[in-house]
Design a protein around this motif. Sequence first.
Motif, PDB file in Angstrom:
ATOM      1  N   THR A 194       0.669  -0.937   0.353  1.00  0.00           N
ATOM      2  CA  THR A 194       0.179   0.203   0.039  1.00  0.00           C
ATOM      3  C   THR A 194       0.959   1.301  -0.238  1.00  0.00           C
ATOM      4  OG1 THR A 194      -2.008  -0.559   1.288  1.00  0.00           O
ATOM      5  CG2 THR A 194      -1.582   1.459   1.427  1.00  0.00           C
ATOM      6  N   VAL A 195      -0.040   2.611  -0.867  1.00  0.00           N
ATOM      7  CA  VAL A 195       0.742   3.669  -0.864  1.00  0.00           C
ATOM      8  C   VAL A 195       1.022   4.105   0.441  1.00  0.00           C
ATOM      9  CG1 VAL A 195       2.006   5.523  -2.103  1.00  0.00           C
ATOM     10  CG2 VAL A 195       1.448   3.346  -3.659  1.00  0.00           C
ATOM     11  N   SER A 196       1.747   4.436   0.806  1.00  0.00           N
ATOM     12  CA  SER A 196       1.997   5.593   2.220  1.00  0.00           C
ATOM     13  C   SER A 196       1.673   7.448   1.794  1.00  0.00           C
ATOM     14  CB  SER A 196       3.182   5.756   2.929  1.00  0.00           C
ATOM     15  OG  SER A 196       3.226   6.249   4.343  1.00  0.00           O
ATOM     16  N   ASP A 197       1.250   7.865   3.145  1.00  0.00           N
ATOM     17  CA  ASP A 197       1.220   9.549   2.271  1.00  0.00           C
ATOM     18  C   ASP A 197       2.816   9.492   2.673  1.00  0.00           C
ATOM     19  OD1 ASP A 197       0.971   8.803   5.435  1.00  0.00           O
ATOM     20  OD2 ASP A 197      -0.378  10.544   5.622  1.00  0.00           O
ATOM     21  N   ASN A 198       3.461   9.472   3.789  1.00  0.00           N
ATOM     22  CA  ASN A 198       4.634   9.344   4.190  1.00  0.00           C
ATOM     23  C   ASN A 198       5.635   9.261   2.680  1.00  0.00           C
ATOM     24  OD1 ASN A 198       4.133  10.446   7.227  1.00  0.00           O
ATOM     25  ND2 ASN A 198       4.259   7.631   7.040  1.00  0.00           N
ATOM     26  N   LYS A 199       6.791  10.557   2.536  1.00  0.00           N
ATOM     27  CA  LYS A 199       7.569  10.751   1.436  1.00  0.00           C
ATOM     28  C   LYS A 199       8.788  10.665   2.295  1.00  0.00           C
ATOM     29  CE  LYS A 199       3.693  12.900  -0.944  1.00  0.00           C
ATOM     30  NZ  LYS A 199       3.702  12.637  -2.133  1.00  0.00           N
ATOM     31  N   TYR A 235      -0.438   2.265  -7.360  1.00  0.00           N
ATOM     32  CA  TYR A 235      -1.922   3.335  -7.697  1.00  0.00           C
ATOM     33  C   TYR A 235      -2.303   3.472  -6.515  1.00  0.00           C
ATOM     34  CZ  TYR A 235      -2.251  -0.758 -10.947  1.00  0.00           C
ATOM     35  OH  TYR A 235      -2.047  -1.796 -11.879  1.00  0.00           O
ATOM     36  N   ARG A 236      -3.115   5.116  -6.262  1.00  0.00           N
ATOM     37  CA  ARG A 236      -2.838   5.948  -5.387  1.00  0.00           C
ATOM     38  C   ARG A 236      -4.928   5.975  -5.651  1.00  0.00           C
ATOM     39  NH1 ARG A 236      -0.343   9.388  -2.049  1.00  0.00           N
ATOM     40  NH2 ARG A 236       1.846   8.828  -3.781  1.00  0.00           N
ATOM     41  N   ILE A 237      -5.383   5.754  -4.235  1.00  0.00           N
ATOM     42  CA  ILE A 237      -6.901   6.035  -4.128  1.00  0.00           C
ATOM     43  C   ILE A 237      -6.934   7.542  -3.384  1.00  0.00           C
ATOM     44  CG2 ILE A 237      -9.130   5.672  -3.170  1.00  0.00           C
ATOM     45  CD1 ILE A 237      -8.599   2.711  -4.078  1.00  0.00           C
ATOM     46  N   SER A 238      -7.233   8.262  -3.846  1.00  0.00           N
ATOM     47  CA  SER A 238      -7.679  10.402  -3.198  1.00  0.00           C
ATOM     48  C   SER A 238      -9.061  10.246  -3.455  1.00  0.00           C
ATOM     49  CB  SER A 238      -6.781  10.896  -4.161  1.00  0.00           C
ATOM     50  OG  SER A 238      -6.865  10.913  -5.448  1.00  0.00           O
TER      51      SER A 238
END
Length: 50
Positions: A8-13, A47-50
């Motif tokens: 899962t792609v995180s919101d931390n970068k 992929y990112r769900i926004s």
Amino acid sequence: MLKKHIGTVSDNKNINGLSFVIQHAYPYQLHYEEDILESRNDIVGHYRIS
């Protein structure tokens, strides 16, 4: 060799602005949120769900 799995792609970068990936690859993994998008060449999509 690791089996295929979903991260899962995180919101931390990282410092380059790329997102971390949250995954559970093996039972003794120390960190579940990892900076792997630049270092792995076997990722087939993200992929990112926004």
